[in-house]
Structure formats: structure tokens, C-alpha cells
Design a protein around this motif. Structure first.
Motif, PDB file in Angstrom:
ATOM      1  N   ALA A 113      14.926  -8.819   8.599  1.00 29.65           N
ATOM      2  CA  ALA A 113      13.986  -8.689   7.483  1.00 29.65           C
ATOM      3  C   ALA A 113      12.573  -8.453   8.007  1.00 29.65           C
ATOM      4  CB  ALA A 113      14.027  -9.947   6.619  1.00 29.65           C
ATOM      5  N   HIS A 114      11.856  -7.533   7.358  1.00 27.69           N
ATOM      6  CA  HIS A 114      10.493  -7.191   7.775  1.00 27.69           C
ATOM      7  C   HIS A 114       9.580  -7.167   6.546  1.00 27.69           C
ATOM      8  CE1 HIS A 114      12.181  -5.675  11.636  1.00 27.69           C
ATOM      9  NE2 HIS A 114      13.170  -5.254  10.860  1.00 27.69           N
ATOM     10  N   LEU A 115       8.485  -7.904   6.605  1.00 29.12           N
ATOM     11  CA  LEU A 115       7.466  -7.859   5.559  1.00 29.12           C
ATOM     12  C   LEU A 115       6.351  -6.930   6.032  1.00 29.12           C
ATOM     13  CD1 LEU A 115       6.492  -8.954   2.817  1.00 29.12           C
ATOM     14  CD2 LEU A 115       5.272 -10.739   4.078  1.00 29.12           C
ATOM     15  N   LEU A 116       6.236  -5.784   5.393  1.00 30.92           N
ATOM     16  CA  LEU A 116       5.252  -4.783   5.785  1.00 30.92           C
ATOM     17  C   LEU A 116       3.989  -4.914   4.944  1.00 30.92           C
ATOM     18  CD1 LEU A 116       7.630  -1.670   5.954  1.00 30.92           C
ATOM     19  CD2 LEU A 116       7.228  -3.415   7.707  1.00 30.92           C
ATOM     20  N   GLN A 117       2.872  -4.552   5.525  1.00 37.39           N
ATOM     21  CA  GLN A 117       1.592  -4.585   4.820  1.00 37.39           C
ATOM     22  C   GLN A 117       0.799  -3.338   5.181  1.00 37.39           C
ATOM     23  OE1 GLN A 117      -0.265  -8.283   5.967  1.00 37.39           O
ATOM     24  NE2 GLN A 117       0.844  -9.475   4.439  1.00 37.39           N
ATOM     25  N   PRO A 118      -0.110  -2.914   4.304  1.00 34.60           N
ATOM     26  CA  PRO A 118      -0.960  -1.768   4.657  1.00 34.60           C
ATOM     27  C   PRO A 118      -1.866  -2.114   5.831  1.00 34.60           C
ATOM     28  CG  PRO A 118      -1.747  -2.827   2.643  1.00 34.60           C
ATOM     29  CD  PRO A 118      -0.423  -3.450   2.966  1.00 34.60           C
ATOM     30  N   GLU A 119      -2.294  -1.096   6.558  1.00 34.80           N
ATOM     31  CA  GLU A 119      -3.253  -1.323   7.632  1.00 34.80           C
ATOM     32  C   GLU A 119      -4.531  -1.914   7.052  1.00 34.80           C
ATOM     33  OE1 GLU A 119      -3.844   2.343   9.677  1.00 34.80           O
ATOM     34  OE2 GLU A 119      -2.089   2.063  10.952  1.00 34.80           O
ATOM     35  N   LEU A 120      -5.212  -2.706   7.852  1.00 31.68           N
ATOM     36  CA  LEU A 120      -6.402  -3.409   7.367  1.00 31.68           C
ATOM     37  C   LEU A 120      -7.418  -2.453   6.752  1.00 31.68           C
ATOM     38  CD1 LEU A 120      -7.800  -6.140   7.145  1.00 31.68           C
ATOM     39  CD2 LEU A 120      -8.765  -5.762   9.412  1.00 31.68           C
ATOM     40  N   LYS A 121      -7.611  -1.305   7.367  1.00 26.57           N
ATOM     41  CA  LYS A 121      -8.606  -0.356   6.874  1.00 26.57           C
ATOM     42  C   LYS A 121      -8.156   0.343   5.597  1.00 26.57           C
ATOM     43  CE  LYS A 121      -6.860   3.394   9.791  1.00 26.57           C
ATOM     44  NZ  LYS A 121      -7.183   4.353  10.875  1.00 26.57           N
ATOM     45  N   GLU A 122      -6.904   0.119   5.166  1.00 25.15           N
ATOM     46  CA  GLU A 122      -6.377   0.813   4.001  1.00 25.15           C
ATOM     47  C   GLU A 122      -6.038  -0.117   2.838  1.00 25.15           C
ATOM     48  OE1 GLU A 122      -3.051   3.067   5.498  1.00 25.15           O
ATOM     49  OE2 GLU A 122      -4.340   4.762   6.024  1.00 25.15           O
ATOM     50  N   THR A 123      -6.374  -1.397   2.915  1.00 30.98           N
ATOM     51  CA  THR A 123      -6.044  -2.316   1.826  1.00 30.98           C
ATOM     52  C   THR A 123      -6.899  -2.000   0.600  1.00 30.98           C
ATOM     53  OG1 THR A 123      -7.676  -4.026   2.370  1.00 30.98           O
ATOM     54  CG2 THR A 123      -5.541  -4.109   3.519  1.00 30.98           C
ATOM     55  N   PHE A 124      -6.488  -2.542  -0.541  1.00 34.84           N
ATOM     56  CA  PHE A 124      -7.182  -2.245  -1.790  1.00 34.84           C
ATOM     57  C   PHE A 124      -8.635  -2.701  -1.752  1.00 34.84           C
ATOM     58  CE2 PHE A 124      -8.636  -3.211  -6.064  1.00 34.84           C
ATOM     59  CZ  PHE A 124      -8.315  -2.047  -6.747  1.00 34.84           C
ATOM     60  N   TRP A 125      -8.860  -3.944  -1.318  1.00 33.28           N
ATOM     61  CA  TRP A 125     -10.217  -4.481  -1.366  1.00 33.28           C
ATOM     62  C   TRP A 125     -11.128  -3.840  -0.329  1.00 33.28           C
ATOM     63  CZ3 TRP A 125     -10.711  -6.061  -5.839  1.00 33.28           C
ATOM     64  CH2 TRP A 125      -9.771  -6.856  -6.480  1.00 33.28           C
ATOM     65  N   VAL A 126     -10.586  -3.429   0.801  1.00 34.45           N
ATOM     66  CA  VAL A 126     -11.396  -2.712   1.787  1.00 34.45           C
ATOM     67  C   VAL A 126     -11.840  -1.368   1.214  1.00 34.45           C
ATOM     68  CG1 VAL A 126     -11.334  -1.530   4.017  1.00 34.45           C
ATOM     69  CG2 VAL A 126     -10.458  -3.863   3.820  1.00 34.45           C
ATOM     70  N   GLY A 127     -10.953  -0.709   0.467  1.00 35.75           N
ATOM     71  CA  GLY A 127     -11.321   0.556  -0.168  1.00 35.75           C
ATOM     72  C   GLY A 127     -12.291   0.362  -1.318  1.00 35.75           C
ATOM     73  N   PHE A 128     -12.008  -0.621  -2.164  1.00 34.14           N
ATOM     74  CA  PHE A 128     -12.799  -0.814  -3.390  1.00 34.14           C
ATOM     75  C   PHE A 128     -14.155  -1.462  -3.108  1.00 34.14           C
ATOM     76  CE2 PHE A 128     -13.898  -3.342  -7.198  1.00 34.14           C
ATOM     77  CZ  PHE A 128     -13.951  -2.325  -8.139  1.00 34.14           C
ATOM     78  N   ILE A 129     -14.148  -2.591  -2.394  1.00 29.39           N
ATOM     79  CA  ILE A 129     -15.391  -3.321  -2.145  1.00 29.39           C
ATOM     80  C   ILE A 129     -16.074  -2.845  -0.862  1.00 29.39           C
ATOM     81  CG2 ILE A 129     -16.377  -5.597  -1.690  1.00 29.39           C
ATOM     82  CD1 ILE A 129     -14.242  -6.826  -3.437  1.00 29.39           C
ATOM     83  N   GLY A 130     -15.287  -2.559   0.170  1.00 29.28           N
ATOM     84  CA  GLY A 130     -15.877  -2.140   1.428  1.00 29.28           C
ATOM     85  C   GLY A 130     -16.453  -0.737   1.357  1.00 29.28           C
ATOM     86  N   LYS A 131     -15.621   0.233   0.977  1.00 27.49           N
ATOM     87  CA  LYS A 131     -16.061   1.629   0.941  1.00 27.49           C
ATOM     88  C   LYS A 131     -16.651   2.026  -0.400  1.00 27.49           C
ATOM     89  CE  LYS A 131     -12.514   2.816   4.329  1.00 27.49           C
ATOM     90  NZ  LYS A 131     -11.269   3.573   4.605  1.00 27.49           N
ATOM     91  N   GLY A 132     -16.405   1.205  -1.431  1.00 25.20           N
ATOM     92  CA  GLY A 132     -16.986   1.493  -2.733  1.00 25.20           C
ATOM     93  C   GLY A 132     -16.194   2.452  -3.584  1.00 25.20           C
ATOM     94  N   TYR A 133     -14.901   2.689  -3.234  1.00 25.53           N
ATOM     95  CA  TYR A 133     -14.081   3.565  -4.058  1.00 25.53           C
ATOM     96  C   TYR A 133     -14.015   3.026  -5.486  1.00 25.53           C
ATOM     97  CZ  TYR A 133     -12.128   5.705   0.206  1.00 25.53           C
ATOM     98  OH  TYR A 133     -11.960   6.365   1.390  1.00 25.53           O
ATOM     99  N   PRO A 134     -14.044   3.888  -6.496  1.00 26.83           N
ATOM    100  CA  PRO A 134     -13.837   3.411  -7.870  1.00 26.83           C
ATOM    101  C   PRO A 134     -12.385   3.003  -8.075  1.00 26.83           C
ATOM    102  CG  PRO A 134     -13.895   5.805  -7.821  1.00 26.83           C
ATOM    103  CD  PRO A 134     -14.258   5.341  -6.432  1.00 26.83           C
ATOM    104  N   ALA A 135     -12.114   2.274  -9.145  1.00 25.68           N
ATOM    105  CA  ALA A 135     -10.744   1.875  -9.446  1.00 25.68           C
ATOM    106  C   ALA A 135      -9.868   3.122  -9.558  1.00 25.68           C
ATOM    107  CB  ALA A 135     -10.699   1.078 -10.741  1.00 25.68           C
ATOM    108  N   PRO A 136      -8.637   3.085  -9.053  1.00 28.07           N
ATOM    109  CA  PRO A 136      -7.776   4.272  -9.040  1.00 28.07           C
ATOM    110  C   PRO A 136      -7.518   4.837 -10.435  1.00 28.07           C
ATOM    111  CG  PRO A 136      -6.878   2.544  -7.636  1.00 28.07           C
ATOM    112  CD  PRO A 136      -7.987   1.920  -8.405  1.00 28.07           C
ATOM    113  N   LYS A 137      -7.492   6.156 -10.508  1.00 29.76           N
ATOM    114  CA  LYS A 137      -7.125   6.888 -11.713  1.00 29.76           C
ATOM    115  C   LYS A 137      -6.144   7.986 -11.316  1.00 29.76           C
ATOM    116  CE  LYS A 137      -9.750   4.728 -14.700  1.00 29.76           C
ATOM    117  NZ  LYS A 137      -9.144   3.943 -15.794  1.00 29.76           N
ATOM    118  N   GLN A 138      -5.522   8.610 -12.307  1.00 29.46           N
ATOM    119  CA  GLN A 138      -4.537   9.643 -11.997  1.00 29.46           C
ATOM    120  C   GLN A 138      -5.153  10.781 -11.188  1.00 29.46           C
ATOM    121  OE1 GLN A 138      -1.421   9.419 -12.282  1.00 29.46           O
ATOM    122  NE2 GLN A 138      -1.262   7.615 -13.591  1.00 29.46           N
ATOM    123  N   LYS A 139      -6.432  11.103 -11.427  1.00 31.96           N
ATOM    124  CA  LYS A 139      -7.083  12.181 -10.692  1.00 31.96           C
ATOM    125  C   LYS A 139      -7.595  11.716  -9.332  1.00 31.96           C
ATOM    126  CE  LYS A 139      -8.489  14.910 -14.711  1.00 31.96           C
ATOM    127  NZ  LYS A 139      -9.631  15.525 -15.436  1.00 31.96           N
TER     128      LYS A 139
END
Length: 536
Positions: A113-139
Motif C-alpha cells: 500500500a502506498h499513500l501518494l501526495q502532490p509535490e510540496l511545490k504543487e499543493t493547493f495552499w502553496v498555489g493559492f496562498i503562496g503563488k496567489g493563484y485564484p480559486a480553480p475554475k473550468q477555464k
């Protein structure tokens, strides 16, 4: 009638219980034959939901029935934790994986059994709060690839790299949707081996879907009537499903054609790709003991509140202004800058609110959920690095915000993290010097921090290019930068249309001297001249 309904009515709707039992026995024999046929390792996608549980249970029972000397080929069981999963589902899956490890070792079975996780630089909060990406949308669906697809694909690619090939076992079914049924039928046409479809996204891998022809009621019949072989409770799984209203669990995502977790049974609690998190809402509504999760729903609504243009930069992350045609009701089309990442104050506010909610949940959660973690220390460390090194915000506000909210000192796990020759005092002085001009403050911060970063290097090759780049993205006022973007757009359109007069007007007219600011020195001269006029 949809494809899915047609397939059900032709091959499944008339299947009796004895026929279904016979189908299970046939599948068990098929699994054993495929397993023993070669040395290609298997990778089973396991989300903890009904379909993936039924699939793994079939595989487990069939392999367990083989003689020990034939159980030599590894079977990897992989689960991807996005770090923003529904807390109860996340806890359920983690406990299930732990039980799989224990049972496999006790029974000497080849499951890992393996529990996988996104790379640290690619997690949701790193993208949203760290890089300032807006909340995801279809576009701008930036989350799925980073959080779901990449972790599983990396693991599968590692298996392929080591063994040459891999067989991916998925709990996908034609009855899930007409789109899924149509796609699976297309895959079947391209099969080079019986029951094994080619994986269109990962070379040297095949897909095996044993329950592809099962109906939903047959999945539940199997889970309720056949004991879970690794010792977990399928009845508890059923109760968890019964506590919500939707029909599908969050599947193992291996490509962008897989439905978003937000529109499935269980998914990311931050998902803004759908209008509502129905599963989490139903959990809270149907069980008083889960009312402590309400802040998650409230926070998600804020994420999905709109574009928040006043809290976002007028440029993209690369510093360029990109225009688009915005349709405004009852008005003409407006050519405006595409809103960029969240500005500094907005990112700090999001972080503060997230940490406050985490503290609240840890106080109000049941005893067995008091260790809930919405954002990890490692994510906070990466956000801090981005703010310091990429955004040049050397006031280093993250540790201060963390201590204000948690009343604890932030201990950064990165060696040498936070080291800076500049700090909050210098930032305050710089703000005063720049007289609340945000663009001037940004430019000065970039120049100073670029010099600081190169000071630590033994060779300072490239420093002049780095300093010049600061002027390219931060030397203009928002008004001048937007005017320059309009000028370039008009010039490009005129050239494309062959409008020579318009091109001459734009390139030889007053626009070039008044509106286009390309030379940093001319910008500095204008700023200095402005200061002199103010003194006079």
C-alpha cells in the motif's frame, strides 16, 4: 436512451443473483490467469470508495486463493491524498491503507500500500496562498493535474521505469455515465490483449477494469454480501455513503477526462469547480456530530465568491499585462487586463483566516479528529520561501501571522530558512520612502532583494540581467503598463489587418513618447523630474 442505459439493459438488467455470483467466480479465475501470465507488476487505484473497494476486494480474494508459490508478483495499491480531502474520508482511507499493510504482511500476500501526495511545490495552499493563484475554475483548472494526476502518474512511471511495463487496475464502470461508457468502448477497440486496454496517457502501460460491466446495485451487493478480506468494514463504508446524497466516489484520476472530484461523491473540500460540495453538506446536515465541519463549507464559499479583482494584481505572475475581451451586461465589450495573482495583503489575509479556522476546528472537533491539519508545516515553509525569494517580500510576514493566530513560534523545517540581510524594519522604512506607491515599493524591494541574493554567490554573473528584469515588470505604474499593453495590442491588430496608416499613427505619433515606457532610465528620469516639480 444513453449508452450507459443501453449497456445496462442489454447485458446487465436481466442478470439474476445466481448469474452475478457466477460472474464473480469467472472474474476471480480471470484475475488469477492474468496475474500468473507474466511478470508485469500491477498497480491498483484505490480511493476508498465503493468501486475501488469492490475492485481491490476482487483482486485480493482471487490472489489469496492462489498457492503461495504463485503469489510472487507485486501488486501496488495506491491512493492519492491531495491534502485537502474531506477530513472523514481522508481518515477512513488512511486507516484502510494501514489495515491493508497489516493484513498483507500477516497473510504473506504480495500487496504493497502506498499513500501518494502532490509535490510540496504543487499543493493547493502553496498555489493559492503562496503563488496567489485564484480559486480553480473550468477555464483555469490548475488543481487537478497538480493534486491528482501528477502523483499517481509519477508512481506508475517509476514502476514502468523499473520493470518496463505496468498494468493499471481501475474500478471504472460503463454505468457511471454515457461519456465514460463511450470512452471505454473506444478503448476496447484498441485492445491488443483480451480484457487489457491501452493507457492513452502513459506508454508501456495497460488498463484492466474487472467491474466495468457492473451496475451500481451490484457493486453494493458484492460489498455487503462478501466480507472485506483485509478486515475493514464495508458496512461502515455504506454508512458513510448513506450520510451523503451523490452517487460517485472520487476516483483515481489519471487524466483530465476523469470527472472532477468536486462533482463526484467525495472530493476536495476546497473544490470550486462545482457550485456546491453536496457530500460534505449532507454529512453536516445528516449528523449533528459533524456540524463542527461547517467552517469548511463557509470558507469554500469565500473561495468561490468571485474574481475579487480589487485583491488581485493587474499583471500575470510573469509581470506581463495580458488583455482580454470582457462582456459586461448592457454595455459594450470592454478590453481589460486579465486579473493576475492575489496581491500581498490578500494572500496574508487568506493565510490568517485558514490558520484561524484550523485552530477553531481543533477546539471543536471530536476527540478522534482533534489533530486535523488543514495546512502542513512543510506547506507553510514553502509559502514562506515563495514570499521571500520569488515575491521579494523581505518583511517575512508568515512567522508573524502564524504566531499571532496560534500563539506559538513558527519553527521552519528548512535549513537556513528565513535568512535575510533585510527584514521588517527595512520594509517599513522602504514603505515610507516610497510614499505608499505600491509599484515603487515593489521595484525597490526587487532591486534590493536581487542584490542580496547575488551577494551570497561567489560569482555575480547575471546580476545586471536580473536587475534589468526588475524594471521590465515593476517600473511602470498600473496605468502606464495597461496603456502600453493596449498600444501593443492595437499595433499587432493593425499590422495583422495590413492597416499601414494605423501602424504609422501608432509608431510615429505621440503615443510612443507619452504612453510607451520601455527604457528604465527614462522612467527614472521622469520620476526624478516629477520630484523636482513638486519641490518647485
Amino acid at each position: 436512451m444513453t449508452i450507459a442505459k443501453e449497456s445496462e439493459s442489454k447485458s446487465q438488467k436481466s442478470r439474476t443473483v445466481p448469474e452475478f455470483v457466477e460472474n464473480i467466480e469467472q472474474l476471480s479465475q480471470e484475475i488469477q490467469e492474468l496475474y500468473c501470465l507474466d511478470e508485469i507488476p500491477w498497480v491498483v487505484g484505490y480511493s476508498g470508495g465503493k468501486d475501488s473497494t469492490a475492485t481491490l476486494q476482487l483482486i485480493w480474494s482471487a490472489i489469496a486463493a492462489l498457492p503461495p508459490e504463485k503469489r510472487t508478483k507485486k501488486i501496488h495499491v495506491i491512493t492519492t491524498d491531495t491534502l485537502v480531502e474531506n477530513p472523514y474520508v481522508s481518515a477512513w482511507v488512511r486507516k484502510s491503507l494501514q489495515q491493508i499493510k497489516i493484513a498483507s504482511a500477516e497473510k504473506e500476500l504480495p500487496f504493497e500500500a502506498h499513500l501518494l501526495q502532490p509535490e510540496l511545490k504543487e499543493t493547493f495552499w502553496v498555489g493559492f496562498i503562496g503563488k496567489g493563484y485564484p480559486a480553480p475554475k473550468q477555464k483555469f483548472r490548475w488543481c487537478t493535474q497538480r493534486l491528482k494526476i501528477s502523483p499517481s502518474n509519477r508512481f506508475i512511471c517509476d514502476v514502468i521505469r523499473t520493470n518496463g511495463e505496468a498494468i493499471l487496475v481501475l474500478g471504472i464502470r460503463k454505468a457511471e455515465s454515457s461519456v465514460r461508457a463511450g470512452r471505454m468502448k473506444e478503448w476496447e477497440k484498441k485492445r491488443v490483449r483480451e480484457r487489457l486496454s491501452p493507457n492513452m496517457n502513459l506508454p508501456n502501460s495497460l488498463v484492466y477494469s474487472p467491474i466495468e460491466d457492473w451496475r451500481t446495485d451490484e457493486v453494493w451487493m458484492y460489498l455487503m454480501q462478501w466480507d472485506n478480506p483485509w478486515g475493514f468494514s464495508n458496512k461502515d463504508l455504506f454508512s458513510m455513503y448513506r450520510g451523503a446524497t451523490a452517487d460517485n466516489e472520487c476516483p483515481l484520476v489519471v487524466d483530465t477526462s476523469t470527472p472532477s472530484c468536486g462533482s463526484s461523491r467525495f472530493g476536495c473540500w476546497v473544490c470550486t469547480l462545482v457550485t456546491e460540495d453536496k457530500s460534505l453538506s449532507a454529512m453536516i446536515q445528516n449528523d449533528e456530530e459533524k456540524e463542527w465541519l461547517q467552517p469548511l463549507l463557509d470558507f469554500r464559499k469565500k473561495l468561490d465568491a468571485g474574481e475579487n479583482r480589487e485583491r488581485r494584481d493587474f499583471r500575470r505572475r510573469n509581470g506581463n499585462v495580458q488583455l482580454y475581451e470582457r462582456n459586461i451586461p448592457d454595455e459594450e465589450i470592454s478590453i481589460e487586463p486579465i486579473p493576475g495573482p492575489y496581491i500581498k495583503e490578500a494572500r496574508e489575509d487568506w493565510l490568517r483566516e485558514l490558520l484561524q479556522m484550523q485552530e477553531e476546528l481543533r477546539r471543536t472537533a471530536p476527540e478522534n479528529m482533534r489533530d486535523i491539519t488543514l495546512i502542513t508545516i512543510e506547506e507553510l515553509s514553502e509559502i514562506r520561501r515563495i514570499w521571500l525569494e520569488e515575491r521579494h517580500e523581505f518583511d517575512d510576514s508568515l512567522p508573524r501571522i502564524y504566531q499571532e493566530v496560534t500563539d506559538e513560534e513558527f519553527i521552519d523545517p528548512r535549513p537556513g530558512a528565513g535568512y535575510s540581510l533585510l527584514g521588517s524594519d527595512e520594509w517599513t522604512v522602504l514603505e515610507e520612502i516610497c510614499e505608499n506607491d505600491p509599484m515603487q515599493l515593489e521595484l525597490m524591494a526587487k532591486l534590493l532583494d536581487t542584490e542580496r541574493q547575488y551577494r551570497k554567490k561567489t560569482r555575480r554573473i547575471g546580476i545586471y540581467d536580473a536587475l534589468a528584469k526588475c524594471f521590465e515588470t515593476s517600473s511602470r505604474s498600473p496605468e502606464d503598463a495597461i496603456k502600453n499593453a493596449h498600444f501593443k495590442r492595437d499595433l499587432k491588430n493593425a499590422a495583422g489587418e495590413g492597416n499601414i496608416d494605423k501602424v504609422k499613427q501608432l509608431t510615429l505619433g505621440d503615443v510612443t513618447t507619452d504612453k510607451v515606457i520601455e527604457n528604465p532610465k527614462s522612467w527614472a528620469a521622469r520620476k526624478f523630474k516629477k520630484k523636482e516639480s513638486d519641490i518647485e
